[in-house]
Write a protein that holds these residues in place. Structure first.
Motif, PDB file in Angstrom:
ATOM      1  N   LEU A   1       5.582  19.239   6.410  1.00 54.28           N
ATOM      2  CA  LEU A   1       4.871  18.709   5.255  1.00 54.28           C
ATOM      3  C   LEU A   1       4.597  17.222   5.434  1.00 54.28           C
ATOM      4  O   LEU A   1       5.494  16.461   5.788  1.00 54.28           O
ATOM      5  CB  LEU A   1       5.720  18.911   3.995  1.00 54.28           C
ATOM      6  N   GLU A   2       3.346  16.817   5.199  1.00 55.23           N
ATOM      7  CA  GLU A   2       2.996  15.398   5.178  1.00 55.23           C
ATOM      8  C   GLU A   2       2.490  15.062   3.788  1.00 55.23           C
ATOM      9  O   GLU A   2       1.783  15.858   3.169  1.00 55.23           O
ATOM     10  CB  GLU A   2       1.903  15.085   6.206  1.00 55.23           C
ATOM     11  N   PHE A   3       2.870  13.888   3.299  1.00 55.34           N
ATOM     12  CA  PHE A   3       2.420  13.456   1.978  1.00 55.34           C
ATOM     13  C   PHE A   3       2.438  11.940   1.923  1.00 55.34           C
ATOM     14  O   PHE A   3       2.949  11.280   2.824  1.00 55.34           O
ATOM     15  CB  PHE A   3       3.303  14.056   0.872  1.00 55.34           C
ATOM     16  N   MET A   4       1.848  11.395   0.874  1.00 46.23           N
ATOM     17  CA  MET A   4       1.807   9.949   0.686  1.00 46.23           C
ATOM     18  C   MET A   4       2.469   9.600  -0.640  1.00 46.23           C
ATOM     19  O   MET A   4       2.445  10.393  -1.576  1.00 46.23           O
ATOM     20  CB  MET A   4       0.377   9.447   0.704  1.00 46.23           C
ATOM     21  N   ILE A   5       3.050   8.418  -0.680  1.00 47.54           N
ATOM     22  CA  ILE A   5       3.701   7.940  -1.896  1.00 47.54           C
ATOM     23  C   ILE A   5       3.398   6.460  -2.050  1.00 47.54           C
ATOM     24  O   ILE A   5       3.280   5.729  -1.061  1.00 47.54           O
ATOM     25  CB  ILE A   5       5.223   8.224  -1.858  1.00 47.54           C
ATOM     26  N   ARG A   6       3.245   6.032  -3.290  1.00 44.98           N
ATOM     27  CA  ARG A   6       2.956   4.624  -3.568  1.00 44.98           C
ATOM     28  C   ARG A   6       4.148   3.740  -3.213  1.00 44.98           C
ATOM     29  O   ARG A   6       5.298   4.142  -3.331  1.00 44.98           O
ATOM     30  CB  ARG A   6       2.616   4.441  -5.044  1.00 44.98           C
ATOM     31  N   HIS A   7       3.829   2.533  -2.814  1.00 40.57           N
ATOM     32  CA  HIS A   7       4.837   1.547  -2.410  1.00 40.57           C
ATOM     33  C   HIS A   7       5.869   1.327  -3.511  1.00 40.57           C
ATOM     34  O   HIS A   7       7.078   1.298  -3.250  1.00 40.57           O
ATOM     35  CB  HIS A   7       4.125   0.228  -2.068  1.00 40.57           C
ATOM     36  N   GLU A   8       5.421   1.188  -4.761  1.00 35.10           N
ATOM     37  CA  GLU A   8       6.362   0.918  -5.851  1.00 35.10           C
ATOM     38  C   GLU A   8       7.259   2.120  -6.151  1.00 35.10           C
ATOM     39  O   GLU A   8       8.410   1.956  -6.574  1.00 35.10           O
ATOM     40  CB  GLU A   8       5.653   0.427  -7.119  1.00 35.10           C
ATOM     41  N   GLN A   9       6.775   3.338  -5.918  1.00 35.42           N
ATOM     42  CA  GLN A   9       7.617   4.525  -6.091  1.00 35.42           C
ATOM     43  C   GLN A   9       8.614   4.643  -4.943  1.00 35.42           C
ATOM     44  O   GLN A   9       9.763   5.008  -5.150  1.00 35.42           O
ATOM     45  CB  GLN A   9       6.757   5.779  -6.197  1.00 35.42           C
ATOM     46  N   ALA A  10       8.168   4.312  -3.740  1.00 28.14           N
ATOM     47  CA  ALA A  10       9.064   4.333  -2.579  1.00 28.14           C
ATOM     48  C   ALA A  10      10.178   3.302  -2.742  1.00 28.14           C
ATOM     49  O   ALA A  10      11.290   3.501  -2.256  1.00 28.14           O
ATOM     50  CB  ALA A  10       8.276   4.073  -1.299  1.00 28.14           C
TER      51      ALA A  10
ATOM     52  N   GLY B   1       0.812  -1.216   0.000  1.00 26.31           N
ATOM     53  CA  GLY B   1       0.000   0.000   0.000  1.00 26.31           C
ATOM     54  C   GLY B   1       0.841   1.260   0.000  1.00 26.31           C
ATOM     55  O   GLY B   1       2.037   1.235  -0.289  1.00 26.31           O
ATOM     56  N   ILE B   2       0.219   2.368   0.337  1.00 26.88           N
ATOM     57  CA  ILE B   2       0.921   3.646   0.329  1.00 26.88           C
ATOM     58  C   ILE B   2       1.651   3.894   1.642  1.00 26.88           C
ATOM     59  O   ILE B   2       1.291   3.353   2.671  1.00 26.88           O
ATOM     60  CB  ILE B   2      -0.022   4.827   0.079  1.00 26.88           C
ATOM     61  N   LEU B   3       2.682   4.753   1.572  1.00 25.24           N
ATOM     62  CA  LEU B   3       3.411   5.177   2.763  1.00 25.24           C
ATOM     63  C   LEU B   3       3.029   6.619   3.053  1.00 25.24           C
ATOM     64  O   LEU B   3       3.004   7.453   2.153  1.00 25.24           O
ATOM     65  CB  LEU B   3       4.930   5.105   2.526  1.00 25.24           C
ATOM     66  N   HIS B   4       2.711   6.895   4.313  1.00 27.45           N
ATOM     67  CA  HIS B   4       2.407   8.244   4.784  1.00 27.45           C
ATOM     68  C   HIS B   4       3.694   8.778   5.390  1.00 27.45           C
ATOM     69  O   HIS B   4       4.203   8.214   6.354  1.00 27.45           O
ATOM     70  CB  HIS B   4       1.280   8.170   5.813  1.00 27.45           C
ATOM     71  N   LEU B   5       4.236   9.857   4.799  1.00 26.05           N
ATOM     72  CA  LEU B   5       5.542  10.378   5.170  1.00 26.05           C
ATOM     73  C   LEU B   5       5.449  11.819   5.637  1.00 26.05           C
ATOM     74  O   LEU B   5       4.496  12.525   5.306  1.00 26.05           O
ATOM     75  CB  LEU B   5       6.489  10.307   3.966  1.00 26.05           C
ATOM     76  N   ALA B   6       6.450  12.259   6.378  1.00 27.13           N
ATOM     77  CA  ALA B   6       6.560  13.658   6.788  1.00 27.13           C
ATOM     78  C   ALA B   6       7.974  14.140   6.505  1.00 27.13           C
ATOM     79  O   ALA B   6       8.948  13.416   6.708  1.00 27.13           O
ATOM     80  CB  ALA B   6       6.244  13.820   8.274  1.00 27.13           C
ATOM     81  N   SER B   7       8.047  15.387   6.026  1.00 28.44           N
ATOM     82  CA  SER B   7       9.320  16.065   5.835  1.00 28.44           C
ATOM     83  C   SER B   7       9.141  17.439   6.463  1.00 28.44           C
ATOM     84  O   SER B   7       8.500  18.308   5.874  1.00 28.44           O
ATOM     85  CB  SER B   7       9.653  16.184   4.346  1.00 28.44           C
ATOM     86  N   GLY B   8       9.646  17.588   7.680  1.00 28.21           N
ATOM     87  CA  GLY B   8       9.383  18.831   8.420  1.00 28.21           C
ATOM     88  C   GLY B   8       7.899  18.930   8.723  1.00 28.21           C
ATOM     89  O   GLY B   8       7.294  17.980   9.214  1.00 28.21           O
TER      90      GLY B   8
END
Length: 77
Positions: free
Chosen positions: A57-66, A48-55
């Motif tokens: 900013l929060e965003f999500m990215i697909r497993h295959e892109q990660a 599934g997707i990963l929920h990430l934070a950078s400072g």
């Protein structure tokens, strides 16, 4: 290690972005680039997707892109 293998709660430093040029542009626009620190907030079901934070900013990215993003582990919670 690939970003898609990082456990929830871990902080990492980005070494490289996914190959897709459009996604690279979007990540750069958000300040997410090599050398930036990310935290894995949540992981979707396997594949599934990963929920990430950078400072702040929060965003999500697909497993295959990660899977295309190489990172170094900074801390593990």
């Amino acid at each position: 290690m690939p970003l898609n293998q990082v456990p929830t709660g871990a902080r990492v430093l980005i070494n490289c972005l996914p190959m897709h040029a459009g996604l690279q542009r979007r990540l750069h626009a958000m300040g997410v680039r090599p050398g930036a620190e990310l935290e894995v907030l949540r992981r979707g079901k396997p594949g599934g997707i990963l929920h990430l934070a950078s400072g702040m900013l929060e965003f999500m990215i697909r497993h295959e892109q990660a899977a295309e993003m190489d990172v170094d582990l900074v801390t593990l919670h």
